[in-house]
Design a protein around this motif. Sequence first.
Motif, PDB file in Angstrom:
ATOM      1  N   SER A  39      -4.570  -2.434  -8.209  1.00  0.00           N
ATOM      2  CA  SER A  39      -3.541  -3.020  -9.063  1.00  0.00           C
ATOM      3  C   SER A  39      -3.821  -2.736 -10.539  1.00  0.00           C
ATOM      4  N   TRP A  40      -5.056  -2.915 -10.963  1.00  0.00           N
ATOM      5  CA  TRP A  40      -5.399  -2.641 -12.359  1.00  0.00           C
ATOM      6  C   TRP A  40      -5.222  -1.162 -12.677  1.00  0.00           C
ATOM      7  N   TRP A  41      -5.615  -0.308 -11.750  1.00  0.00           N
ATOM      8  CA  TRP A  41      -5.523   1.135 -11.998  1.00  0.00           C
ATOM      9  C   TRP A  41      -4.076   1.597 -12.100  1.00  0.00           C
ATOM     10  N   SER A  42      -3.189   1.075 -11.230  1.00  0.00           N
ATOM     11  CA  SER A  42      -1.785   1.496 -11.257  1.00  0.00           C
ATOM     12  C   SER A  42      -1.058   0.963 -12.493  1.00  0.00           C
ATOM     13  N   GLU A  43      -1.438  -0.209 -12.983  1.00  0.00           N
ATOM     14  CA  GLU A  43      -0.765  -0.785 -14.147  1.00  0.00           C
ATOM     15  C   GLU A  43      -1.230  -0.170 -15.470  1.00  0.00           C
TER      16      GLU A  43
END
Length: 418
Positions: A39-43
């Motif tokens: 989630s952090w990487w995609s955002e």
Amino acid sequence: MRTAYQYKLRPNKEQLATIEMWLELLRRQYNYRLGERFSWWSENSCPVNACPLVMPIPQLRDNPDYYSQKRDLVNTKDKFPDYKLIHSQVLQDCIKRVKLAFDRWFKADKNGHKLGKPRFKGIGRYRSFTYPQIKQNCMEGNKINLPKIGNIKLIKHRPLPDDFQVKTITISRKADGYYVTLSLEDRSVPALTTKVEPTLKNTLGIDMGLKEFLVTSEGESIPIPQYYRKSQQRLKILQKRLSRKKKGSKRWLKALLAVAKQHKKVADKRKDFHFKTANELLSKAEVIAHVDAERGVPEANLNIKGLAKTHLSKSINDAGWGQFLSILTVKAGNAGQKTIAVNPKNTSQNCSNCGEKVPKKLNIRTHSCPHCGIVIDRDLNAAINIKNRAAGHSVLKARGARRNTGATKREAHSIAPA
């Protein structure tokens, strides 16, 4: 010096239920922590060549790294009290596995290849957990004391070596039950160095194939056992029983377990054969030379990745060349010996007696040199070439003065002096 000992566990019903509960909770924790990182990487990821000129700058979230996720385990235990039943260091090891899996996604391995995106664990796919620290007197008799689980019976088929300290303990689930693996270390035993220089006297060349498992440069051959081929009839019966069951039912799970046990039996036989073969080879020479399995050339007899995609895939996987070479390398290092991987190009085409290239197809199993007149087995010829390359000796070509002087032809196994 570091080594590992593995024993089969005999847990009772309560201990078995506890272990299975731990594995399921750790699986969910693994998926949750991996989802946080995704989630952090995609955002926060944005390709440089696709950013618009004008855009609002969002507030960046904190990167869920290894330490922040470990600190968040306190909140996890407050929200889900079941996690309090799991040993704290076992939970922390689960976070470490997430970190390693995520880091491997971006970092290349030693060969420069990047691994794929880590996947979420399905039901039953989280099969082991580790105690990073354990008491030294955890094993007494035929029982082992695991924190928050209790004393579990085990099959102690061999005693632990003296003066070795237990560093970690791993509980793993396999097709036929649960096993415990103890990682042992003795710092008083120095690591053996492999400074052995290969020579023609202390080097043994091996050529592996499908006709024979391997042929040595001394002319000895080891037949290929073909454990999977021999168990195909039994596997066919078990697979047919499995196909008749309703998927997901108790009888289907029972039939699925029977198939898994049969596959494990085949794998155990193959691994035992590899260990015994490696011990036999290392008792005969200080240096073992083999072809480099990573170098894919058309003439290579051991192009594992290439051959595994052909019609020979079943035989290639049944032989298990890659596993054998890995075992051979590790055991040689532990014994202070050495293995050398040589370039496999033309090892079966060049003559081991005179050095001339004698082209031949794969179905021709005899090496007959028209230049020096030698006639030997193709695999034996390759094994001798592998030995010569590892020792740094090149066979003199039968040309020039040797032919003019009418020198006699050398015998099959004679090597020109350096």
